[in-house]
Structure formats: C-alpha cells, structure tokens
Motif scaffolding. Sequence first.
Motif, short mmCIF file in Angstrom:
data_model
loop_
_atom_site.label_atom_id
_atom_site.label_comp_id
_atom_site.label_asym_id
_atom_site.label_seq_id
_atom_site.Cartn_x
_atom_site.Cartn_y
_atom_site.Cartn_z
N GLU A 1 8.72 15.06 17.59
CA GLU A 1 9.31 14.30 16.48
C GLU A 1 9.17 12.80 16.70
OE1 GLU A 1 9.65 16.57 14.70
OE2 GLU A 1 10.33 18.20 15.96
N TYR B 1 20.39 9.11 10.73
CA TYR B 1 19.39 8.91 9.67
C TYR B 1 18.77 10.25 9.30
CZ TYR B 1 16.36 9.00 13.79
OH TYR B 1 15.76 9.37 14.95
N GLU C 1 15.22 12.21 8.48
CA GLU C 1 13.80 12.03 8.76
C GLU C 1 13.12 13.39 8.70
OE1 GLU C 1 12.22 8.82 10.04
OE2 GLU C 1 10.69 10.13 9.19
N LYS C 2 11.84 13.38 8.28
CA LYS C 2 11.08 14.64 8.27
C LYS C 2 10.64 14.95 9.69
CE LYS C 2 9.34 15.22 3.68
NZ LYS C 2 8.47 14.62 2.75
N ASP C 3 10.66 16.23 10.07
CA ASP C 3 10.20 16.56 11.41
C ASP C 3 8.70 16.87 11.36
OD1 ASP C 3 9.93 19.11 10.43
OD2 ASP C 3 10.90 20.09 12.13
N GLU D 1 13.11 18.31 6.32
CA GLU D 1 13.97 17.14 6.46
C GLU D 1 15.14 17.46 7.39
OE1 GLU D 1 13.92 13.85 3.16
OE2 GLU D 1 14.88 15.69 2.46
#
Length: 561
Positions: free
Chosen positions: A221, A235, A237-239, A244
């Motif tokens: 990631e 936060y 975040e896309k992995d 998401e």
Amino acid sequence: MEKSPYANLRRIILVSMILVPLATFILILGIGYYYFTTSLESSTIATMKRIVEDHRQMICSFLQNREANLEFVLDSYPFEELADPEGLHHILLNLQKESSTFVDLGLFNEEGIHLNYQGPYKLVGRDYAKALWFKEVMKKGQYISDIFLGKRRIPHFIIALKREEAGKTWVIRSTIDTYMFNDLVKKIRIGKTGEAYLINVDGIFQTERRSGGNLMDKDPEVIERPLSHTGIKTYIEKDSRGDEYLYATTWLKNKSWLLVVRQEKADAFRFLRAAAYIIVLITILGGGAIVGIAFVLTGRIIRRMERLDAEREELGGQLIRASRLAELGEMATGFAHEINNPLQVMKSEHALIDSILSELKEKGDLHPSESLSELEESIDQIDLQISRCAVITQSILKFGRQSEPVVEDIALQEYIPEITSMVEKKASVHGIALRQEVSEDTPPVHGDRGQLQQVLLNFYNNAIDAIIARHGAKGGELVVGARAKEDGRVEIFVRDNGSGISPEDRKKIFSPFFTTKPVGKGTGLGLSVCYGIINKMGGIMEVDSEKGVGTTFNVILPAAK
Ligand code: ADP
C-alpha cells in the motif's frame, strides 16, 4: 374528452399539496440524514483513533519494559559479573522470568568484541566493530533494531544498551522474540475487514498482516509516513487492489515503526449505507403517501366543487323557472281578464240569440228546416266553445292568482284516502286498480289542504289519462303513497303504469301550456300550477318516467314540527 373548468385549479391545488409538504419532508429528512451521517462518520473515525491509540500504548510500553529490564541489568550487575558465563546465565534466566520474549544476552567491549554470550548460538569472540547496531549504540547509548528473521527464521529484534563507568565502556545486547506483539497487533479486529500492522520507515512489514503480507515483505500500500508527523492521522485511500480503505496511522514513540489500522470503507461505514437505505425507503414511502393523499384530496375537493356547481346550476334553473312562472302568471292573469270580459259579452249575446230564436220558434216565425237545425247546431257549438274558453280562463286565473295559502297540519293517513275517494269511481270505470300505500309512521305535513288537493287530483287525472292512452279500459294501475324520508321530510308519490313521458317532454311538462293531450282536453296548465303550489309550501316536485312503462310523480314536503 371535455376539459374540466377546474383543470387549472386542480393542477394548482395538486402541485401545492405535493410540493409544500414534500419539500419540507425532504428538507427535514436531508438535514436529519446529514447530521446523523456526520456524527456516525466522526464516531467511526473516533473509534478507529481510540484503537490506534490503545495499541500504540501497549506496544510502546512493551518496548519500554524490555528496555527497562535491560537497564536494570546494567544497573544491578557490574562488568565482572556480566563477563562471567555462569553469572550471565543467571541474569538471562532472571530476565526470561520477567518476559519470555528475551531470547539471549551478550556482553561486548568498546571494540565490539563479543566477550560473553548466553543463548542458542556460539558467538563469543566475534568482532562487531563494523556492525550498524554497534556503531549506533556506541553513538547514542541505546539502540532498538528493526525486526529481522535471523538464522533461525524466527522474527525478532535486538535491544542494545551502552554503559560507561570508571573509564571503561561495555555494551549489552539482547534478542527479543516478537511473537508477542505480532500477535497483539495481528489480533486487532474491527468489523469484518478491520486489521492492524506495523511497518518500518521503509515500509517493510514488522508484523504480519491478516489480509496478506508476510514479515519483512514490502507493504504494497501507498502509505504516507512522514517521520515529522506526530499524533494520529486518518484518511481514505485506495489499496493496491483498488478497494477503498479507511486508514488510521501513528508513529510509535520509542521506535520509528508506523502502526497502521485500516478497515474497508464500505465495512467501516456500513451503518451509513444502512441509514441511506432507510432514508431512501422513508422518502419513497413518505413521498408516495404525500402524492397519494394529495391526489385523493384534490380529487375530492374538485368533485365537491363540481357538485356544488351542478347544484347551483340546478338551483339557478329552478329559480329561473319559478320567476318565469310568476311572470307568466301575472301575464296570464291579465290576459285571462281581458279574454273573460269579451267572453261574458259573447255569452250574454249568445243567450240573447238563443232566447230570440226560441221566441221566433214559439211565434211560428221560424219553420223547422235543415238550415234552422244547422243554425241551432252552430249556436250550440258557439256556447260549447265559449264554455271551454271560460274553463281555460278560469284555470289561467287560478294559476296566476297564487293566493296566500292557508297552512295547517295535514295527517296524510286520513287526507290521502279522502282525496283518492274522489277519483275512485272514475278509476273503476276505466278498469284501473287503485292502491294506497300510506305508511302509518308518516308524519303530518304543513300545507294548504285545498291546494294539496288540487295537486293530487291533477296527478290522478294525468295518470288516468296516460293509463287510458296505453291500456284502454283494462290493466291500469295507480298507486298513491306517502312515507317519511330519512332526512325527516315527507314524500308523497303517485305512480301509474301509463304511457310514460319521453325525455324531451319531461323537460317541458312543468312549463305552462305544454300539453300532449288533444285540443279541448288539456290546457297544459295543471303541472305548472302544481309546481307553483308545492314551491310555495317549501317543497319540491320531481318526476321519474319511462316511455311505455309508467310515471311516478314525487312531492317532497317538510314535515310539520
Ligand atoms: P295537461 O294535463 O292539461 O296536459 P299538465 O301540465 O297537467 O297539463 O300536463 C302536461 C303534460 O304532461 C301532459 O300533457 C302529459 O303529456 C304529461 N303528463 C303529465 N302527467 C303524466 C302522466 N302521469 N303520464 C304521462 N304523461 C303525463
């Protein structure tokens, strides 16, 4: 289809009945949803932060405790005892009593030579002067390594401490097994997908990751980890797979390891989604109810207005008819008077002619002849026609007079048979079965006996005429009745199985001078007079008829108080 005059009004009512409550409803729902989701969102993030904080505390205190254990060893045992293999063995045993994670213990001189070692390896005598950890501990007095697998392929890290006393420097180093906090971190579970792990400054896994990720591997990631950042950072975040995630990260205090707690966004905010579904459902149901009710109510309002309109129109029609009748009454009365006078003159002239003729005949001045008998016939015809004119003018006068009625309570149980008996003979002559259906509980009506008699007799005579027209002298049926209506008024009806009235004629029968009877038989004034009478009594007159089946006249009068 004919456009309703209320189409526009209907649209306005409908739109305002839908828009106003719907807008309010959606606004309230929207505000409620906003505050609800915001608070749910912040409580989800707060929970995540708390978990991060708790675990950071735990890991930090684990590291602090191990460091303090070694610090205690340095404080409690002189160099000589540490250099003694037997002594070091005891010290390691004591340390392992404190924490089973201590794997070994070693002593080093300031040149980095391994002086003494207790543990699973043979390391005594080795030179560590060039090793990174040794350089670091000599520089800073304390060193905690990253996690590594080592020869035994077991994850561990080292803690090294330096001591300077009386011009002499030595270092102790212990290997710490990490299974304990690997488990501690790995066991963190939030919802279905929530997990936690540690990475070092270079993003290398320091503990395993439940969703995949071995020790010492690089974290796939992209996690921002500026060392300068203090506190907990959250936060979304896309992995690496494109899902998401909600992240919460923090640096540990005594080691540059980043504690990462993350949970799939959909999982973390599943209550938000549930709330959104409920809101959508409420909106559909509530909105549907508002629209449905608006349609039903608008329909009712418009129907009611249309009915009121129709009633007003009907009332207007009745008023026009009544006023026209009154006007006609006045006109007709004047007209009848005018005709009556010449008629009287003609009648006396006729009488004079008659007496002169008789006189002449008596004297023998006139001999019977065909011409004489024709003359006499003509004179008789004049008399007959004068009499007919007199009947018509009498009717017109009656129609126009509309004198103030003498009102009294009339018990219909006695009154109707009394009036009916007047036409019994006439009915039986024409083979008409006469039936009376006056309910015992019919309340008395308030009215003028004479006028009511005129109405009933007019009905009877019309009915008998219609029956004769249809059946001749057999098969006629005439029913007269009275009963109390549900609204407290009284209904009198006269029903016959006569010729009936066509729909076009039905519109005209209450108009004066409308008649379908042959010349000399009907004047067309009967029903219009009756209409006026009933009107004056505060009642209404209705007709129900089918051509070739029969006719029913209804009179509805207020009951006597
Ligand atoms: P008239 O009896 O002098 O004709 P009315 O005003 O009493 O005057 O009646 C008007 C017309 O209404 C009649 O000529 C007849 O066509 C119709 N009418 C009234 N009563 C009946 C009835 N019971 N059956 C059929 N037609 C009727």
